[in-house]
Write a protein that holds these residues in place. Structure first.
Motif, PDB file in Angstrom:
ATOM      1  N   ASN A 150      34.163  42.676  34.281  1.00 31.34           N
ATOM      2  CA  ASN A 150      34.267  42.994  33.432  1.00 31.34           C
ATOM      3  C   ASN A 150      32.804  43.685  32.907  1.00 31.34           C
ATOM      4  O   ASN A 150      32.100  43.414  32.042  1.00 31.34           O
ATOM      5  CB  ASN A 150      34.577  41.543  33.098  1.00 31.34           C
ATOM      6  CG  ASN A 150      35.740  41.016  32.764  1.00 31.34           C
ATOM      7  OD1 ASN A 150      35.651  40.599  34.135  1.00 31.34           O
ATOM      8  ND2 ASN A 150      36.648  41.760  32.115  1.00 31.34           N
ATOM      9  N   VAL A 151      31.159  43.099  33.763  1.00 35.55           N
ATOM     10  CA  VAL A 151      30.596  43.017  33.536  1.00 35.55           C
ATOM     11  C   VAL A 151      29.610  43.095  34.920  1.00 35.55           C
ATOM     12  O   VAL A 151      30.176  43.076  36.090  1.00 35.55           O
ATOM     13  CB  VAL A 151      29.410  41.475  32.893  1.00 35.55           C
ATOM     14  CG1 VAL A 151      28.130  42.211  32.872  1.00 35.55           C
ATOM     15  CG2 VAL A 151      29.927  41.131  31.440  1.00 35.55           C
ATOM     16  N   HIS A 160      24.776  46.361  33.081  1.00 30.78           N
ATOM     17  CA  HIS A 160      24.279  46.212  31.846  1.00 30.78           C
ATOM     18  C   HIS A 160      23.198  44.806  32.118  1.00 30.78           C
ATOM     19  O   HIS A 160      22.887  44.754  30.776  1.00 30.78           O
ATOM     20  CB  HIS A 160      25.919  45.480  31.925  1.00 30.78           C
ATOM     21  CG  HIS A 160      26.818  45.979  31.751  1.00 30.78           C
ATOM     22  ND1 HIS A 160      28.443  46.008  32.741  1.00 30.78           N
ATOM     23  CD2 HIS A 160      27.552  46.711  30.825  1.00 30.78           C
ATOM     24  CE1 HIS A 160      29.456  46.641  32.463  1.00 30.78           C
ATOM     25  NE2 HIS A 160      28.427  47.479  31.910  1.00 30.78           N
ATOM     26  N   ALA A 167      24.621  37.664  32.980  1.00 27.40           N
ATOM     27  CA  ALA A 167      25.859  38.228  33.127  1.00 27.40           C
ATOM     28  C   ALA A 167      26.375  37.605  32.714  1.00 27.40           C
ATOM     29  O   ALA A 167      27.557  37.675  32.059  1.00 27.40           O
ATOM     30  CB  ALA A 167      25.631  39.295  33.904  1.00 27.40           C
ATOM     31  N   TYR A 170      27.034  35.808  28.526  1.00 31.03           N
ATOM     32  CA  TYR A 170      27.055  36.741  28.285  1.00 31.03           C
ATOM     33  C   TYR A 170      28.652  37.068  28.019  1.00 31.03           C
ATOM     34  O   TYR A 170      29.777  36.960  26.822  1.00 31.03           O
ATOM     35  CB  TYR A 170      26.640  37.947  28.795  1.00 31.03           C
ATOM     36  CG  TYR A 170      27.403  39.585  27.631  1.00 31.03           C
ATOM     37  CD1 TYR A 170      26.882  39.630  25.848  1.00 31.03           C
ATOM     38  CD2 TYR A 170      28.581  40.455  28.270  1.00 31.03           C
ATOM     39  CE1 TYR A 170      27.310  41.357  25.519  1.00 31.03           C
ATOM     40  CE2 TYR A 170      29.010  41.108  27.278  1.00 31.03           C
ATOM     41  CZ  TYR A 170      28.364  41.992  26.296  1.00 31.03           C
ATOM     42  OH  TYR A 170      28.679  42.898  25.361  1.00 31.03           O
ATOM     43  N   ALA A 171      29.141  36.942  29.682  1.00 31.84           N
ATOM     44  CA  ALA A 171      30.424  37.543  29.283  1.00 31.84           C
ATOM     45  C   ALA A 171      31.264  36.200  29.402  1.00 31.84           C
ATOM     46  O   ALA A 171      32.449  36.354  28.856  1.00 31.84           O
ATOM     47  CB  ALA A 171      30.718  37.669  31.118  1.00 31.84           C
ATOM     48  N   THR A 172      31.326  35.086  29.841  1.00 32.59           N
ATOM     49  CA  THR A 172      31.963  33.675  29.177  1.00 32.59           C
ATOM     50  C   THR A 172      32.385  33.964  27.826  1.00 32.59           C
ATOM     51  O   THR A 172      33.256  32.490  27.092  1.00 32.59           O
ATOM     52  CB  THR A 172      30.878  32.756  29.887  1.00 32.59           C
ATOM     53  OG1 THR A 172      30.549  32.353  29.756  1.00 32.59           O
ATOM     54  CG2 THR A 172      32.082  32.678  31.166  1.00 32.59           C
ATOM     55  N   ARG A 174      32.049  35.812  25.222  1.00 32.38           N
ATOM     56  CA  ARG A 174      32.796  36.965  24.802  1.00 32.38           C
ATOM     57  C   ARG A 174      34.575  37.275  25.472  1.00 32.38           C
ATOM     58  O   ARG A 174      34.407  38.254  25.497  1.00 32.38           O
ATOM     59  CB  ARG A 174      31.752  38.372  24.475  1.00 32.38           C
ATOM     60  CG  ARG A 174      30.501  37.989  23.949  1.00 32.38           C
ATOM     61  CD  ARG A 174      30.005  39.217  23.765  1.00 32.38           C
ATOM     62  NE  ARG A 174      28.693  39.456  23.095  1.00 32.38           N
ATOM     63  CZ  ARG A 174      27.955  38.379  23.158  1.00 32.38           C
ATOM     64  NH1 ARG A 174      27.474  37.156  23.975  1.00 32.38           N
ATOM     65  NH2 ARG A 174      26.825  37.898  22.153  1.00 32.38           N
ATOM     66  N   ARG A 175      34.483  36.287  26.694  1.00 33.88           N
ATOM     67  CA  ARG A 175      36.319  36.827  26.566  1.00 33.88           C
ATOM     68  C   ARG A 175      36.861  36.771  26.245  1.00 33.88           C
ATOM     69  O   ARG A 175      36.683  35.893  25.032  1.00 33.88           O
ATOM     70  CB  ARG A 175      36.316  35.812  28.273  1.00 33.88           C
ATOM     71  CG  ARG A 175      37.117  34.376  27.435  1.00 33.88           C
ATOM     72  CD  ARG A 175      37.323  33.665  28.597  1.00 33.88           C
ATOM     73  NE  ARG A 175      36.035  32.849  29.543  1.00 33.88           N
ATOM     74  CZ  ARG A 175      36.194  32.203  30.710  1.00 33.88           C
ATOM     75  NH1 ARG A 175      36.671  33.206  31.402  1.00 33.88           N
ATOM     76  NH2 ARG A 175      35.058  31.371  31.396  1.00 33.88           N
ATOM     77  N   VAL A 181      36.837  35.816  34.528  1.00 31.36           N
ATOM     78  CA  VAL A 181      35.690  36.946  34.478  1.00 31.36           C
ATOM     79  C   VAL A 181      35.330  37.203  35.762  1.00 31.36           C
ATOM     80  O   VAL A 181      34.909  36.265  36.878  1.00 31.36           O
ATOM     81  CB  VAL A 181      34.621  36.202  33.446  1.00 31.36           C
ATOM     82  CG1 VAL A 181      33.267  36.818  33.138  1.00 31.36           C
ATOM     83  CG2 VAL A 181      34.900  35.865  32.092  1.00 31.36           C
ATOM     84  N   ILE A 183      32.390  39.445  37.736  1.00 28.79           N
ATOM     85  CA  ILE A 183      31.149  40.297  37.298  1.00 28.79           C
ATOM     86  C   ILE A 183      30.476  40.682  38.674  1.00 28.79           C
ATOM     87  O   ILE A 183      30.292  39.809  40.201  1.00 28.79           O
ATOM     88  CB  ILE A 183      29.911  38.798  36.942  1.00 28.79           C
ATOM     89  CG1 ILE A 183      30.703  38.544  35.894  1.00 28.79           C
ATOM     90  CG2 ILE A 183      28.423  39.632  36.658  1.00 28.79           C
ATOM     91  CD1 ILE A 183      29.612  37.199  35.397  1.00 28.79           C
TER      92      ILE A 183
END
Length: 248
Positions: A150-151, A160, A167, A170-172, A174-175, A181, A183
Motif C-alpha cells: 500500500n505504501v 512514498h 509510512a 499514513y497507511a493506518t 487512511r486504510r 496494511v 508497507i
C-alpha cells in the motif's frame, strides 16, 4: 469478578499516574511515567477483552486467548516496575503500585489455567498457528509481497516516504475498512525507533532481506530511556491483532 476488580484497580493506578505528572522534575521521571501510562492503558484494553471473553459462550480457544491477555496485562505492570528500577525512579512511581492488581491478575491466571483443556494450540497446519487466517497465509506465501504494498518507503526518494514511521502513520490512518496494511521498505539502513500503537492493527512490514533492509536505533538506559522505550520496533498491541514482518 476478579478481572472486573482488577480493571477498577488499574483505573486507580491510572489516576495515580495522572497525579504524578504534576510532580515530574527530571527527564528520567518523565520517561518512566510516559511508559507506565501507556502500559496501564493497554492493560485496561486487555482486561476488558478478557472480561468479554468470560461473559460470552466460552470455547477452549477463548480460554487460551484470555490466558494470553491476562499474561500480557501482568507483564505490562512488571515492565513498568522494571523501567522505574532501570532509571532509579522507583520511589517516584511507587504510588502506581499501591493497589493489588498484580495479585488479582496472578489469581485470575491460576483460575483460568485450571479451566483450560489440554490441546495442541499450534498444530502443524502447513507450518502456521491456528490463529493465522487463510488470507494472511496466502499473503505470507505470495512470491512478491512488495508488489502488493500500500505504501513504499525508500531513502533515495523513489517511494512514498523516506521514514518508516511516517509510512505506518499514513497507511493506518487512511486504510479502507479493516484490511491489512502492507508497507514495503526498500533496501537501506533506517535509523529510527518505530512505534506501532494500539490503534494500528494489521500491519505488515516487507523488506529486501535481512542484510539489505536494516532498522536500527540508538536508545539506551544510559541515555535516559527504559528498555521498553528503547525498542527499535515497538508494538503495543492486543495479541489477537497480528503484526507480521517479513524481511526476506
Amino acid at each position: 469478578m476478579t478481572v472486573q476488580v482488577a480493571i477498577d484497580q488499574v483505573h486507580i493506578a491510572k489516576k495515580q499516574a495522572k497525579h504524578l505528572r504534576h510532580h515530574c522534575h527530571t527527564k528520567r521521571q518523565k520517561a518512566v511515567l510516559k511508559d507506565c501510562s501507556k502500559l496501564l492503558d493497554n492493560t485496561v484494553l486487555q482486561l476488558k477483552h478478557t472480561l468479554e471473553s468470560f461473559r460470552a459462550n466460552k470455547t477452549s480457544e477463548d480460554d487460551y486467548d484470555a490466558q494470553t491477555w491476562l499474561s500480557t496485562a501482568l507483564t505490562n505492570l512488571e515492565t513498568c516496575r522494571l523501567g522505574s528500577q532501570e532509571l532509579n525512579v522507583s520511589t517516584f512511581v511507587s504510588p502506581i503500585f499501591s493497589t493489588n492488581v498484580s495479585q488479582l491478575l496472578s489469581n485470575s491466571l491460576a483460575v483460568n489455567g485450571e479451566l483450560m483443556k489440554p490441546q495442541d494450540r499450534y498444530p502443524d497446519d502447513g507450518g502456521y498457528p491456528t490463529w493465522v487466517t487463510a488470507g494472511d497465509r496466502r499473503l505470507l506465501q505470495a512470491d512478491s509481497l512488495a508488489s502488493r504494498a500500500n505504501v513504499i518507503v525508500a531513502q533515495d526518494g523513489s517511494g512514498h516516504f523516506k521514514s518508516i514511521q511516517a509510512a505506518i502513520n499514513y497507511a493506518t490512518a487512511r486504510r479502507s475498512g479493516n484490511n491489512r496494511v502492507i508497507i514495503y521498505i526498500k533496501r537501506g539502513v533506517y535509523r529510527e525507533n518505530i512505534a506501532i500503537s494500539s490503534t494500528m492493527n494489521k500491519v505488515m512490514l516487507v523488506g529486501d532481506g535481512l542484510r539489505y533492509t536494516v532498522i536500527t536505533g540508538s536508545r539506551s538506559v544510559a541515555a535516559g530511556y527504559t528498555t521498553y522505550s528503547s525498542a527499535t520496533v515497538g508494538k503495543c498491541k492486543l495479541f489477537y491483532e497480528l503484526c507480521m514482518c517479513r524481511l526476506t
